[in-house]
Design a protein around this motif. Structure first.
Motif, mmCIF file in Angstrom:
data_model
loop_
_atom_site.group_PDB
_atom_site.id
_atom_site.type_symbol
_atom_site.label_atom_id
_atom_site.label_comp_id
_atom_site.label_asym_id
_atom_site.label_seq_id
_atom_site.Cartn_x
_atom_site.Cartn_y
_atom_site.Cartn_z
ATOM 1 N N ILE A 117 0.855 -1.180 0.000
ATOM 2 C CA ILE A 117 0.000 0.000 0.000
ATOM 3 C C ILE A 117 0.891 1.231 0.000
ATOM 4 O O ILE A 117 1.806 1.355 0.825
ATOM 5 C CB ILE A 117 -0.928 0.031 1.225
ATOM 6 N N VAL A 118 0.634 2.146 -0.911
ATOM 7 C CA VAL A 118 1.394 3.399 -1.002
ATOM 8 C C VAL A 118 0.420 4.561 -0.838
ATOM 9 O O VAL A 118 -0.402 4.814 -1.724
ATOM 10 C CB VAL A 118 2.127 3.513 -2.350
ATOM 11 N N PRO A 119 0.460 5.268 0.290
ATOM 12 C CA PRO A 119 -0.424 6.429 0.461
ATOM 13 C C PRO A 119 0.034 7.602 -0.396
ATOM 14 O O PRO A 119 1.238 7.783 -0.633
ATOM 15 C CB PRO A 119 -0.314 6.750 1.951
ATOM 16 N N VAL A 120 -0.913 8.390 -0.843
ATOM 17 C CA VAL A 120 -0.595 9.594 -1.614
ATOM 18 C C VAL A 120 0.138 10.577 -0.698
ATOM 19 O O VAL A 120 -0.339 10.877 0.403
ATOM 20 C CB VAL A 120 -1.878 10.232 -2.177
ATOM 21 N N PRO A 121 1.290 11.071 -1.111
ATOM 22 C CA PRO A 121 2.072 11.960 -0.223
ATOM 23 C C PRO A 121 1.570 13.397 -0.239
ATOM 24 O O PRO A 121 0.892 13.834 -1.174
ATOM 25 C CB PRO A 121 3.475 11.873 -0.822
ATOM 26 N N LEU A 122 1.937 14.131 0.800
ATOM 27 C CA LEU A 122 1.731 15.580 0.858
ATOM 28 C C LEU A 122 3.050 16.283 0.583
ATOM 29 O O LEU A 122 4.121 15.748 0.875
ATOM 30 C CB LEU A 122 1.229 16.006 2.242
#
Length: 236
Positions: A117-122
């Motif tokens: 799982i790769v969360p969308v970065p800020l």
């Protein structure tokens, strides 16, 4: 209910974040408010857009499929989930975030389980301002519940962008074009799930997907807690 949950209920009883009544089922939501949460049970298999009937693909995905393979969004972005999401994302209400994470953990994935799982970065400026990445904080407990590792540093957001909230679909695509990059030296598996809190037009997820595709990821799915409806399908 496990021992820790029973202790929590005794020392600090759950309280509904929406109406103030007693919480239920280990959540800071009462039974009535939890029952109002809009489930995304009828939706497009490719982009999770809520649909009024049992249609496999929405019209947009039939005309021009998005770059990812499939989407999973267990809730629709509407009352009362949208209120919890706004408090979590913009109001720094971590109790709302924990509740949203628990709600997501209570659902069953409708598509194949990924290897990562790769969360969308800020962007670092937005991260300093907000204090946390809302996608990452949802991804961690979900990954633990599903037994899927979470890689928070695989994607970078080196370019700051304007907030997407007030932009139309075309402006959203332009806004995030070239905003993401893969961290140097990162090796990714063949099947990755990109995770964000809310999916609206999919512009951000599409741009992230292109970066992962260029890095050699064979299958990219997108996961979001909630999917915003099309304007013509939105209730008044």
């Amino acid at each position: 209910m496990d021992a820790l949950s029973r202790l929590h209920a005794w020392l600090l009883p759950w309280r509904c974040l929406l109406c103030g009544d007693a919480g239920s089922a280990g959540l800071d939501l009462c039974h009535a408010c939890a029952a109002e949460l809009p489930r995304n049970t009828s939706c497009c298999a490719r982009c999770a857009l809520p649909l009024p009937g049992a249609v496999a693909l929405c019209g947009a995905c039939q005309r021009k499929p998005p770059p990812w393979n499939a989407a999973w969004a267990p809730f629709r972005y509407g009352w009362p989930l949208d209120r919890l999401e706004a408090r979590y994302k913009f109001g720094r209400d971590l109790a709302a975030g924990r509740t949203l994470a628990r709600l997501w953990q209570g659902t069953v994935p409708t598509i194949a389980r990924p290897a990562l799982i790769v969360p969308v970065p800020l962007h670092r400026g937005r991260l300093r301002q907000r204090g946390y990445n809302q996608a990452l904080e949802l991804a961690r407990p979900l990954g633990r519940a599903l037994g899927v590792p979470v890689r928070y540093d695989a994607l970078l957001r080196p370019r700051a962008t304007a907030a997407q909230t007030e932009l139309d679909a075309a402006s959203r695509r332009r806004n995030v074009r070239g905003a993401f990059a893969l961290r140097e030296g990162v090796a990714l598996p063949a099947h990755v799930a990109l995770l964000d809190d809310v999916m609206t037009t999919g512009a951000t997820l599409a741009e992230c997907t292109r970066v992962l595709r260029k890095a050699g990821v064979a299958r990219v799915d997108v996961w979001a807690l909630a999917r915003a409806p099309s304007p013509r399908h939105r209730s008044s």
